[in-house]
Design a protein around this motif. Structure first.
Motif, mmCIF file in Angstrom:
data_model
loop_
_atom_site.group_PDB
_atom_site.id
_atom_site.type_symbol
_atom_site.label_atom_id
_atom_site.label_comp_id
_atom_site.label_asym_id
_atom_site.label_seq_id
_atom_site.Cartn_x
_atom_site.Cartn_y
_atom_site.Cartn_z
ATOM 1 N N LEU A 8 7.365 -8.959 4.984
ATOM 2 C CA LEU A 8 6.261 -8.280 5.664
ATOM 3 C C LEU A 8 4.975 -8.416 4.869
ATOM 4 C CD1 LEU A 8 7.845 -4.917 6.894
ATOM 5 C CD2 LEU A 8 7.584 -7.083 8.141
ATOM 6 N N SER A 9 3.911 -8.677 5.572
ATOM 7 C CA SER A 9 2.564 -8.598 5.001
ATOM 8 C C SER A 9 1.855 -7.480 5.754
ATOM 9 C CB SER A 9 1.819 -9.924 5.170
ATOM 10 O OG SER A 9 0.490 -9.807 4.693
ATOM 11 N N LEU A 10 1.951 -6.278 5.202
ATOM 12 C CA LEU A 10 1.490 -5.093 5.925
ATOM 13 C C LEU A 10 -0.008 -4.891 5.853
ATOM 14 C CD1 LEU A 10 4.303 -2.617 4.834
ATOM 15 C CD2 LEU A 10 4.117 -3.881 6.988
ATOM 16 N N VAL A 11 -0.609 -5.286 4.727
ATOM 17 C CA VAL A 11 -2.041 -5.068 4.535
ATOM 18 C C VAL A 11 -2.643 -6.302 3.879
ATOM 19 C CG1 VAL A 11 -3.819 -3.612 3.498
ATOM 20 C CG2 VAL A 11 -1.651 -2.602 4.204
ATOM 21 N N ASP A 12 -3.761 -6.758 4.398
ATOM 22 C CA ASP A 12 -4.490 -7.875 3.792
ATOM 23 C C ASP A 12 -5.976 -7.644 4.028
ATOM 24 O OD1 ASP A 12 -5.213 -10.205 2.590
ATOM 25 O OD2 ASP A 12 -4.540 -11.517 4.208
ATOM 26 N N ILE A 13 -6.708 -7.328 2.942
ATOM 27 C CA ILE A 13 -8.117 -6.948 3.069
ATOM 28 C C ILE A 13 -8.984 -7.807 2.155
ATOM 29 C CG2 ILE A 13 -9.826 -5.107 2.772
ATOM 30 C CD1 ILE A 13 -7.617 -3.095 3.245
ATOM 31 N N GLU A 14 -10.032 -8.343 2.705
ATOM 32 C CA GLU A 14 -11.145 -8.924 1.944
ATOM 33 C C GLU A 14 -12.405 -8.359 2.582
ATOM 34 O OE1 GLU A 14 -11.344 -10.884 -0.656
ATOM 35 O OE2 GLU A 14 -9.226 -11.427 -0.935
ATOM 36 N N ALA A 15 -13.070 -7.417 1.911
ATOM 37 C CA ALA A 15 -14.196 -6.719 2.537
ATOM 38 C C ALA A 15 -15.314 -6.498 1.536
ATOM 39 C CB ALA A 15 -13.740 -5.381 3.110
ATOM 40 N N ASP A 16 -16.514 -6.358 2.047
ATOM 41 C CA ASP A 16 -17.646 -6.012 1.193
ATOM 42 C C ASP A 16 -18.608 -5.126 1.977
ATOM 43 O OD1 ASP A 16 -19.129 -7.711 2.855
ATOM 44 O OD2 ASP A 16 -18.956 -9.395 1.479
ATOM 45 N N ALA A 17 -19.565 -4.553 1.249
ATOM 46 C CA ALA A 17 -20.484 -3.607 1.875
ATOM 47 C C ALA A 17 -21.757 -3.473 1.058
ATOM 48 C CB ALA A 17 -19.817 -2.232 2.010
ATOM 49 N N TRP A 18 -22.829 -3.066 1.716
ATOM 50 C CA TRP A 18 -24.062 -2.626 1.076
ATOM 51 C C TRP A 18 -24.299 -1.159 1.421
ATOM 52 C CZ3 TRP A 18 -27.006 -4.812 -2.550
ATOM 53 C CH2 TRP A 18 -26.941 -6.195 -2.728
ATOM 54 N N GLY A 19 -24.673 -0.385 0.410
ATOM 55 C CA GLY A 19 -25.049 1.003 0.620
ATOM 56 C C GLY A 19 -26.328 1.309 -0.135
ATOM 57 N N PHE A 20 -27.102 2.284 0.354
ATOM 58 C CA PHE A 20 -28.386 2.610 -0.267
ATOM 59 C C PHE A 20 -28.455 4.101 -0.587
ATOM 60 C CE2 PHE A 20 -29.004 -1.250 2.088
ATOM 61 C CZ PHE A 20 -29.765 -2.034 1.224
#
Length: 427
Positions: free
Chosen positions: A201-213
């Motif tokens: 099983l591959s239950l979770v796979d995340i590649e994410a980014d964000a900008w916050g101010f």
């Protein structure tokens, strides 16, 4: 979205922001001088440009432009012992579930005249790296692969600030923060289903980014040339991370789905505001003491929310955390041996944030900091600093609920060795 997928998502996102070496998932590593004194007095000492990370008003104490470049290495250690399931099945131990992290920073302060100054900075307030996957391997029974896996998170804070000297005693500063967050996370392993058998099983796979101010406001008050006080408040944003965010995979018995993969466009992670009070007192020509009381509004971290699911999920509260506000209290001293050498030391108590709701995914605890460092003045323009801190966390008993295996419990203990080197140049 199935209840199992919802639980996997809640745990996975929580793990993406844990295992730092301060309360919650903060880092206290913005300068070598700060590490060498356990950050005591950092918002007002102003012995180099790194004060910009704590209090922009302290730029008013500079009469010449200055650059500070620092690099720290956080050798983080997270021990997991006696991990087991509710039926007594042992998952085992991990000697070190964390990854070390390099943490660079840069600061520039430029006094415009006797009233105004501005500064630019780049540093990190948050970061982590863990690997809990060994607890899921080598067993002949199902393990909580929904809770345990690989995590890496990094943030970079870009700051622009100005200060204004109101009179001989009082100065004010304002700054704007642009925060870049990047993270990756995976949860995978083998699981045996009834009537289906064992599956990878591959239950979770995340590649994410964000900008916050966000922003920061600060005050600097000079009682006289030997005694001064600093106060600052940093307003932190909610980080809305986007990217490749997949949870679950398609698993079925005939035409009946057991797991359904779903993709999301955004994860909303609230961040904590930080208030800090600091003092500096030059008691003799060579000896000074300094202190800091830092309050972090971790009660803002109540839940994590996802949005924009490809199966029609608009917004969903994943999990309630009920974190508590925390205090970081430090005391330090500085001694000038001669014109070339300065030594410093500090001690701090760092309060954990987890309250009545304990969790294996967030093994936070109270910590003690023990630190020391020195400055070597190469010439009137250049100096180098070195700082070291030992961070020792308490051993805590944590419990987490897995949708795959039920209750999981373990003992965790986290700590770190910080090493930092810094170069300062005065124009």
């Amino acid at each position: 979205m199935t209840q199992l997928n919802k639980t996997l998502l809640a745990v996975a996102v929580a793990l993406a922001s844990t295992q730092a070496t301060a309360a919650g998932f903060q880092l206290n590593s913005q300068s070598a001088t700060g590490i060498g004194r356990a950050m005591a007095g950092d918002a007002i000492i102003a012995d180099n440009a790194s004060v910009l990370s704590r209090n922009p008003a302290a730029m008013a104490l500079f009469d010449k432009s200055e650059i500070t470049v620092a690099g720290a290495y956080a050798d983080v250690s997270v021990e997991v012992t006696d991990a087991k399931l509710a039926d007594g099945s042992l998952l085992g131990n991990i000697d070190n579930a964390a990854e070390g992290k390099p943490i660079p920073s840069f600061y520039y302060i430029n006094p415009i005249n006797d009233k105004w100054a501005f500064g630019l900075a780049a540093f990190s307030n948050y970061g982590t790296g863990t690997d809990m996957a060994p607890l899921t391997q080598g067993h002949d029974f199902n393990t909580p692969i929904d809770l345990l896996g690989n995590t890496a998170v990094t943030t970079i804070n870009f700051n622009a600030s100005v200060s204004y000297r109101i009179n001989d005693s009082l100065s004010i500063g304002l700054g704007i923060d642009a925060i870049k967050g990047m993270g990756s996370l995976s949860r995978e392993g083998q699981y045996t289903f009834p009537y289906i058998g064992e599956k990878d099983l591959s239950l979770v796979d995340i590649e994410a980014d964000a900008w916050g101010f966000g922003g920061i406001i600060g005050l600097a008050y000079e009682i006289n040339e030997n005694h001064r006080l600093g106060l600052s408040y940093r307003l932190s944003p909610n980080m809305k991370a986007s990217g490749d965010i997949r949870f679950g995979q398609d698993v079925s018995i005939g035409d009946r789905p057991l797991l359904v993969a779903e993709h999301f466009g955004e994860v909303d992670i609230p961040m904590a505001d930080i208030a800090q009070f600091a003092g500096f007192h030059q008691l003799t020509e060579k000896f000074a003491i300094h202190y800091t009381a830092q309050w972090t509004n971790w009660s803002n971290f109540e839940s994590i929310t996802l949005a924009d699911g490809d199966q029609g999920t608009d917004a969903y509260i994943l999990k309630e955390y009920h974190w508590e506000d925390s205090w970081y209290l430090s005391f330090g001293a500085t001694y000038d041996i001669n014109e070339k050498w300065t030594v410093r030391a500090g001690i701090a108590q760092d309060q954990g944030v987890v309250g009545e709701v304990s969790s294996l995914s967030i093994p936070d605890s109270d910590r003690m900091w023990y630190s020391a460092g020195f400055t070597y003045n190469i010439n009137p323009h250049s100096s180098i600093d070195f700082g070291y801190a030992l961070v020792a966390g308490e051993k805590v008993h944590v419990i987490e609920e897995s949708m795959l295996t039920g209750t999981v419990e373990a003992y965790t203990q986290s700590g770190a060795n910080y090493y930092s080197l810094q170069y300062n140049y005065k124009f």
